[in-house]
Structure formats: C-alpha cells, structure tokens
Enzyme design. Structure first.
Site, PDB file in Angstrom:
ATOM      1  N   SER A 268       0.824  -1.030  -0.069  1.00  0.00           N
ATOM      2  CA  SER A 268      -0.029   0.032   0.115  1.00  0.00           C
ATOM      3  C   SER A 268       1.064   1.238  -0.201  1.00  0.00           C
ATOM      4  O   SER A 268       2.100   1.200   0.370  1.00  0.00           O
ATOM      5  CB  SER A 268      -0.970  -0.177   1.304  1.00  0.00           C
ATOM      6  OG  SER A 268      -1.635   1.230   1.333  1.00  0.00           O
TER       7      SER A 268
ATOM      8  N   TYR B  59      -2.461  -0.520  10.554  1.00  0.00           N
ATOM      9  CA  TYR B  59      -2.421  -0.903   9.061  1.00  0.00           C
ATOM     10  C   TYR B  59      -1.206  -0.374   8.342  1.00  0.00           C
ATOM     11  O   TYR B  59      -0.469  -1.252   7.598  1.00  0.00           O
ATOM     12  CB  TYR B  59      -3.773  -0.314   8.545  1.00  0.00           C
ATOM     13  CG  TYR B  59      -3.801  -0.549   6.909  1.00  0.00           C
ATOM     14  CD1 TYR B  59      -4.385  -1.693   6.678  1.00  0.00           C
ATOM     15  CD2 TYR B  59      -3.564   0.323   6.121  1.00  0.00           C
ATOM     16  CE1 TYR B  59      -4.382  -2.257   5.306  1.00  0.00           C
ATOM     17  CE2 TYR B  59      -3.684   0.172   4.745  1.00  0.00           C
ATOM     18  CZ  TYR B  59      -4.010  -1.206   4.410  1.00  0.00           C
ATOM     19  OH  TYR B  59      -4.123  -1.565   2.851  1.00  0.00           O
TER      20      TYR B  59
END
Length: 261
Positions: A141, A154
């Site tokens: 990501s 995250y």
C-alpha cells in the site's frame, strides 16, 4: 511472460481486487486458483468465470492467518499442479486512533496482512526454486511508504510487507523468480466496509479513489511484465517519495491534506 496456461493463486479472491484479477487472468487464458475464507463466494466466482471465459477455476477455503491450514491447502494444490504466480492479496485494515485500537484488531491485522502473506509465500518457494521460475506479487500500500493518522497499525503491517518483499527479492536475485510489490492508494472496494465504519474517509477521498477494474488491469499487466514495484496512482507515489527524502517538511506542508480519516 504469457499468461496462457499459467496457474495463478489469488488469496482474498472472493471480492474486491482479488475477484477482479481472477476474472481478468482467466480472460488471458490462465487458470485462477481462488483462495478465501468464504467457500460459497468462491463457488459463485468460479461459476461466473466458467460461464464467461470457459476457464475452470479451482477453489480453496482458507484463513491465511492459520499457518497449519496454509501448509495443508498449498500442499494439496501443489500435488495437482505447479503454481506459476502467487498474488498475496488477502488483507484488511481498521482505521482507529492507536490508543483506541483493540488488541484483537492489532493482532489480527498482523496475522493476516503480514504473517499470512509470509506463510503463503513460504509454501510456494521450494517448488518455484526447484523449477527456477515463478512470480510472487505482494499487495502492499502507499500507506507502507507514507503513514497517515488513524492508520498506525495498518500502515505498520504494510511497512512490514514492503520490507519483506524487498528483502526476499534480493534473496532470490540469482534465480528466475520475480518478486513485486503493488502499492495502491485508496480503491473503491468493500475494504472500507471494515476499515472505515464511520464513512468519513471514503467521503473525504471519494474524488481520487482508484477504480478496482483499473488496478486489476495493471496487476495483470505486471504479471505479464514483472517489475520491482507498481505504484498507483503515480501522483500519490510522488508524495511518498518526497516523504522519504524530506519527512519533516512533507508532514508540515501537507499534513492537513492527509488527515482524512
């Protein structure tokens, strides 16, 4: 690499990017091997793929955070066929202030996003090394490069995925096994059903969210032409690069623009 007759394992295949990629690799003549927790959803996707492309996908129910289950399922797959490409796509996020994040959510994010990804990779490496061929693609990501408020855990998991991916690539540099990281920004998928329960983040970034079909197309292109990283969108990756070079200045200048959660 031509995808014709290749065997492509896709974790987290029951929805979102995994589902889109499964359909597209089948359209390119590859056999999708679908992995997710929900066997019923996989069967629905398998039937859709068969009707649309004539390709007979394989389905396996698997929670990638269960190490023993990962070993069992991948052993079963590799008794029947050789895995040419592994797309480590399974993962989830929960957006919270760190002090409010539950220990259960923290542990589960690391179990799925990091340890599960590593377990699946470990399961395919011996066969790929024996054949001296293969491609491992890890969905990381932009958060793994440029963390933002309310995504500390995250982001930490995606930092770990990027570190693992880069190290593994160097370990395999004398082989014909490719290792790639995909670093997307926010994508219009059901990821945010869990990650963003308030709906504030999706509302704030709606205008520049990536389309799942476009991301899937680029991942399939990456399978055909392996490279080190796929960064989406390009303009967001420029911000990540600036952050690596000028972290303090970047946080100060654009801090208010990235606090969208």
């Amino acid at each position: 690499m031509n995808l014709q007759n290749k065997n492509v394992v896709i974790t987290g295949a029951s929805s979102g990017i995994g589902e889109k990629v499964a359909m597209k690799v089948a359209e390119h003549g590859a056999r999708p091997i679908l992995i997710a927790r929900s066997y019923e959803k996989l069967l629905e996707l398998k039937n859709t793929i068969l009707e649309s492309t004539g390709m007979d996908a394989l389905c396996y129910s698997l929670d990638v955070s269960d190490k023993e289950q990962v070993e069992k399922v991948f052993a079963e797959i590799q008794q029947e066929l050789e895995i040419d490409i592994l797309l480590n796509n399974a993962g989830f996020g929960v957006f919270d202030l760190f002090e409010e994040a539950s220990t259960e959510d923290i542990e589960q994010m690391f179990s799925v996003n990091v340890l599960g990804l590593m377990a699946c990779t470990k399961a395919v490496l011996p066969s790929m090394k024996k054949r001296n061929a293969g491609h491992i693609i890890n969905i990381a990501s932009q958060a793994g490069k440029f963390a933002t408020p309310k995504s500390s855990v995250y982001a930490a998991t995606k930092h770990a995925v990027l570190g693992f991916t880069n190290s593994l690539r160097m370990e395999l540099k004398r082989t014909n096994i490719s290792v790639s990281a995909v670093n997307p920004g926010p994508i219009q998928t059901n990821f945010f059903t869990i990650a963003d329960k308030s709906g504030n983040y999706v509302k704030n970034v709606k205008h520049y969210m990536l389309q799942a079909d476009d991301v899937a197309d680029k991942i399939v292109a990456l399978m055909n032409h392996p490279k080190r990283e796929l960064n989406l969108p390009k303009w967001m990756n420029v911000g990540s690069m600036l952050y690596q070079v000028f972290p303090g200045m970047t946080e100060k200048v654009i801090g208010r623009f990235i606090d969208k959660k």
